[in-house]
Write a protein that holds these residues in place. Sequence first.
Motif, short mmCIF file in Angstrom:
data_model
loop_
_atom_site.label_atom_id
_atom_site.label_comp_id
_atom_site.label_asym_id
_atom_site.label_seq_id
_atom_site.Cartn_x
_atom_site.Cartn_y
_atom_site.Cartn_z
N UNK A 169 0.83 -1.21 0.00
CA UNK A 169 0.00 0.00 0.00
C UNK A 169 0.88 1.27 0.00
N UNK A 170 0.62 2.20 -0.92
CA UNK A 170 1.40 3.44 -0.91
C UNK A 170 1.16 4.22 0.39
N UNK A 171 2.22 4.65 1.02
CA UNK A 171 2.10 5.30 2.32
C UNK A 171 3.18 6.38 2.44
N UNK A 172 2.74 7.61 2.50
CA UNK A 172 3.64 8.77 2.55
C UNK A 172 3.59 9.46 3.91
N UNK A 173 4.65 10.17 4.23
CA UNK A 173 4.64 11.03 5.42
C UNK A 173 4.91 12.46 4.95
N UNK A 174 4.04 13.37 5.35
CA UNK A 174 4.21 14.76 4.95
C UNK A 174 5.42 15.38 5.64
N UNK A 175 6.18 16.14 4.89
CA UNK A 175 7.26 16.93 5.47
C UNK A 175 6.63 18.03 6.32
N UNK A 176 7.11 18.21 7.57
CA UNK A 176 6.44 19.16 8.47
C UNK A 176 6.51 20.61 7.99
N UNK A 177 7.34 20.90 7.02
CA UNK A 177 7.37 22.30 6.54
C UNK A 177 6.01 22.70 5.99
N UNK A 178 5.27 21.72 5.43
CA UNK A 178 3.97 22.07 4.84
C UNK A 178 3.01 22.65 5.87
N UNK A 179 2.93 22.01 7.06
CA UNK A 179 1.95 22.47 8.05
C UNK A 179 2.25 23.89 8.51
N UNK A 180 3.55 24.19 8.66
CA UNK A 180 3.90 25.53 9.16
C UNK A 180 3.89 26.58 8.07
N UNK A 181 4.20 26.19 6.83
CA UNK A 181 4.04 27.15 5.71
C UNK A 181 2.58 27.55 5.60
N UNK A 182 1.70 26.58 5.75
CA UNK A 182 0.26 26.85 5.67
C UNK A 182 -0.19 27.69 6.88
N UNK A 183 0.33 27.37 8.04
CA UNK A 183 0.00 28.16 9.25
C UNK A 183 0.39 29.63 9.04
N UNK A 184 1.55 29.83 8.44
CA UNK A 184 2.01 31.21 8.22
C UNK A 184 1.06 31.96 7.28
#
Length: 276
Positions: free
Chosen positions: A161-176
Amino acid sequence: RQKRSGPELLCQLKEMVKITTLMPEMEPFNKFLWASQLPAKPLTSALGPFKTCAVVSSAGSLRNSGLGKEIDAHDAVVRFNAAPTLGFEKDVGSKTTVRLINSQVMASEDHHFLSSSLYSSGTLVAWDPAPFSSDLNEWYNKTDYPIFKQYQQYRKLHPQQPFYILHPSMEWQLWKRLQDNMAEPIQKNPPSSGLLGTVLMMSLCDVVHVYEFLPSRRRTELCHYYQNFKDIACTMGAYHPLLYEKNLVKRMNKGSDNDIYNFGRVTLPGFNTVNC
Ligand code: NCC
């Protein structure tokens, strides 16, 4: 300062929020044997592009919506955490292309992440509330929940099963982007899975429909469509800056207010269709 318009917000998101997923050669993961379990290619090159996509929030207002057929008619459908389709097809459909899960779901006993069939269809994408720095070394030593331990276990059990982990930069770029577009200081916690999934799909699809993120006339205190637990904080937010997230999505909506009222439906353009 003047409020940014919908098109300006879309361009900001397109340019400033990058969808990156962990890959085997990234530090510090390249030091670990298990890094070979991480996908070799980034999510955005392995999945899509899609024409139409549906983002199905887990909101209680989806109950009795009858939106199932409409949702399933999309080329790709994203769902969140432990939200089931079995028994709820009429209201939420049955297609699952991507399931975005937080690290709490992966780690907490009551979700049976390793053994439940709920997680076995489609592509899994996991994320964890990481330190604000988004530094991978710092995060690795200080994850909110044991995301990496659970990832390794799950991959052993479901290697296909394809299974990815998001790089945490995405959550904080979006928060900004949230903070930069709000007049008041917002809590320094990452955006909800719902907004992360919406932006993820905007980078994979031409058109994205988001269901019951902005509540329809069915608006309810019910937290989830699949449980009888009531808490208005599920819709309004407590830990996540959910009200601000919803404000931003409302400003970018290309659909009508009637679509929101009747169907809980927001229409967002994919990033490849916006000219900045
Ligand atoms: O509740 P949750 O979210 O799984 O919902 C997925 C996304 O749907 C949108 N939503 C949900 C309910 C509602 N009434 N209105 C909504 O708009 C939100 O965008 C939400 O993100 C999460 O974001 O990961 C969250 O996860 C739960 C919980 O961890 C999982 O459901 C697993 O049990 C969090 N709840 C708690 O920690 C108690 C929730 O805060 C956020």
